[in-house]
Design an enzyme around this catalytic site. Structure first.
Site, mmCIF file in Angstrom:
data_model
loop_
_atom_site.group_PDB
_atom_site.id
_atom_site.type_symbol
_atom_site.label_atom_id
_atom_site.label_comp_id
_atom_site.label_asym_id
_atom_site.label_seq_id
_atom_site.Cartn_x
_atom_site.Cartn_y
_atom_site.Cartn_z
ATOM 1 N N HIS A 39 -82.343 -50.115 -26.317
ATOM 2 C CA HIS A 39 -83.432 -50.447 -25.389
ATOM 3 C C HIS A 39 -84.595 -51.101 -26.128
ATOM 4 O O HIS A 39 -85.176 -52.083 -25.659
ATOM 5 C CB HIS A 39 -83.924 -49.184 -24.673
ATOM 6 C CG HIS A 39 -83.204 -48.908 -23.396
ATOM 7 N ND1 HIS A 39 -81.977 -48.307 -23.360
ATOM 8 C CD2 HIS A 39 -83.536 -49.184 -22.103
ATOM 9 C CE1 HIS A 39 -81.582 -48.210 -22.098
ATOM 10 N NE2 HIS A 39 -82.507 -48.741 -21.318
ATOM 11 N N LYS A 104 -79.159 -38.338 -17.311
ATOM 12 C CA LYS A 104 -79.426 -36.981 -16.833
ATOM 13 C C LYS A 104 -80.896 -36.670 -17.052
ATOM 14 O O LYS A 104 -81.512 -37.169 -17.989
ATOM 15 C CB LYS A 104 -78.546 -35.962 -17.553
ATOM 16 C CG LYS A 104 -78.846 -35.842 -19.044
ATOM 17 C CD LYS A 104 -78.050 -34.752 -19.713
ATOM 18 C CE LYS A 104 -78.244 -34.742 -21.217
ATOM 19 N NZ LYS A 104 -79.309 -33.874 -21.693
#
Lengths: 186, 280
Positions: A39, A104
């Site tokens: 990222h 999650k």
């Protein structure tokens, strides 16, 4: 609650807008993987005006760093990692057309707002069910940042990958709904 | 005097890494089965069933149950009558980790420098805690500590006036704010007393007790029971999707502390609790 919605990537706004927090889905098609280090590089590429290794439009990003594959298998164990670490990067990608993320744990308000504004959803996969989830991954190819090892960007082809909608485009949040339903005073 | 060659320690550590990451302990499986019976949320039940199925795949196919095969934590209890031969203990342990993570196809999750963040490529170094104890045995405990749950751990220096209630509030608030992040249902390790650093070590040691076991000290065991009851009223549930079982167990270790202090540390462990012990 036992019915599944079959999703096939890439996804468009009308499909995304129909999804509601709590919907169980089975995803087939392509998923791209990225976690912390990937990222950081993606955002640096965007900031310096470079083309990304893949077009995010209509795609889903899976936050995962798999274990090495056994001989003869396409991937090792591959469950979701905790999503909030990607929160600072996610709104930029959603603005560019990313239609969803899979991980999650909870997301920031900035991510939730971006999902409402640009029509994207957040799915949870079962953390720790990594050997089970790996069985739905049929092909894997590293497409960028190979030097990052487990954190490299992979293009995965999946069949009936199990996930559940946590945040939808209307502000629905399964983590809040679930907790409110079962919490007891103490 | 008893001689133990560090090559034996290296080979034992290699096996421990693989065994722990493929085969979840019977104590954990029993705890998950009991959670499945108690859970009221259909979605929560479905999650726990998947975790049990996943554990079965790990065992049958000999693959890691979770992709985060963890930071290698090693606890050594070295009998003072043991003489180590054959080389450096730390090198032997790290070589065992290196071989275990390579040969067991486990993920390499350690970066050399916290700021540069370049992967060491072999999951070393391990965090090694060594205690010298009476006797002529060597006990090695391995724990694969996942990053997601470790990130949700907290510690605080409370005042003696805050007392038991302060400890309860801090532990419950820590679990509440962690929410779905650490992969519930979790095991909550709590350390109270000692010093700032020692309370966190106690919390980690608490996690390594058999899942669901209570402290031998009744006042501490009562605290464990009360904390578990309160945590499971939060409604977070399996994977944070709502339900009765947020924690499988709360395990507390205590130690004397300074008249001015009440240190408390909460070390959260995900349901994928991978630990194994061998005595040489």
């Amino acid at each position: 609650m036992t019915e599944y919605i079959d999703l096939k990537t890439p996804l468009n706004d009308s499909t995304i807008e129909k999804l509601k927090a709590g919907d169980k889905v089975r995803i087939s098609g392509v998923l791209y993987t990225a976690r912390d280090a990937a990222h950081k590089r993606l955002i640096e590429m965007i900031e310096s005006g470079k083309d990304l290794p893949f077009d995010v439009k209509g795609q889903l990003l899976y936050y995962v760093g798999p274990t090495p594959a056994k001989p003869g298998q396409v991937i090792g164990s591959a469950g979701p990692t905790t999503s909030y670490r990607m929160d600072t990067y996610t709104p930029t990608l959603i603005k560019m057309g990313l239609k969803g993320t899979i991980g999650k744990g909870g997301r920031s308000n900035e991510v939730l707002e971006a999902m409402k504004r640009y029509k994207a959803v957040y799915f949870a996969a079962v953390g720790g069910a990594a050997a089970l989830i790996a069985k739905t991954i049929k092909r894997v190819e590293i497409i960028a940042f190979e030097d990052l090892g487990t954190e490299a960007i992979r293009k995965m082809e999946v069949e009936s990958f199990p996930a559940i909608v946590v945040n939808d485009t209307k502000g629905g949040d399964l983590y809040n709904i679930g907790r409110e339903k079962y919490k007891m005073p103490y | 005097m008893r001689r133990i060659n560090t090559e034996q320690i290296r080979d034992t550590v290699e096996k421990l890494c693989i065994d722990a990451n493929y085969n979840l302990g019977d104590d954990l499986i029993t705890s998950l089965r009991s959670a499945l019976e108690k859970e009221e949320s259909p979605l929560g039940k479905e999650v726990i069933t998947q975790l049990l199925d996943n554990a079965e795949i790990g065992r049958k196919e000999q693959v890691p149950v979770c992709q985060d095969t963890g930071f290698a934590i090693i606890f050594i209890e070295l009998g003072q009558e043991v003489v180590l031969t054959g080389g450096d203990l730390r090198e032997a342990i790290n070589e065992g980790i290196k071989r275990g993570y390579k040969n067991g196809l486990l993920r390499k999750s350690i970066v050399k420098n916290p700021l540069d963040r370049i992967n060491t490529g072999d999951n070393t170094p391990a965090v090694i805690h060594t205690d010298i104890v009476p006797g002529d045995k060597l006990k090695i405990t391995f724990d694969a500590k996942g990053g997601g749950c470790e990130n949700m751990s907290r510690s605080a220096m409370l005042t003696p006036a805050q007392g038991r209630e302060g400890v309860i509030n801090f532990v419950v608030e820590t679990v509440k704010s962690a929410g779905a992040n650490p992969c519930p249902p979790i095991i909550v390790g709590v350390g109270i007393g000692g010093t700032f650093d020692y309370s966190t070590l106690l919390a980690k040691k608490a996690i390594l007790r058999p899942v669901g076991s209570n402290n031998n000290d009744k006042t501490i065991a009562d605290l464990e029971i009360e904390l578990l009851e309160k945590i499971n009223r939060l409604g977070i549930g399996p994977q944070g999707l709502g339900g009765r079982i947020t924690a499988l167990a709360v395990q507390v270790e205590a130690f004397p502390c300074h008249i001015a202090s009440l240190p408390v540390a909460v070390n959260i462990e995900c349901h994928s609790h991978r630990t194994k012990t061998v005595v040489i």
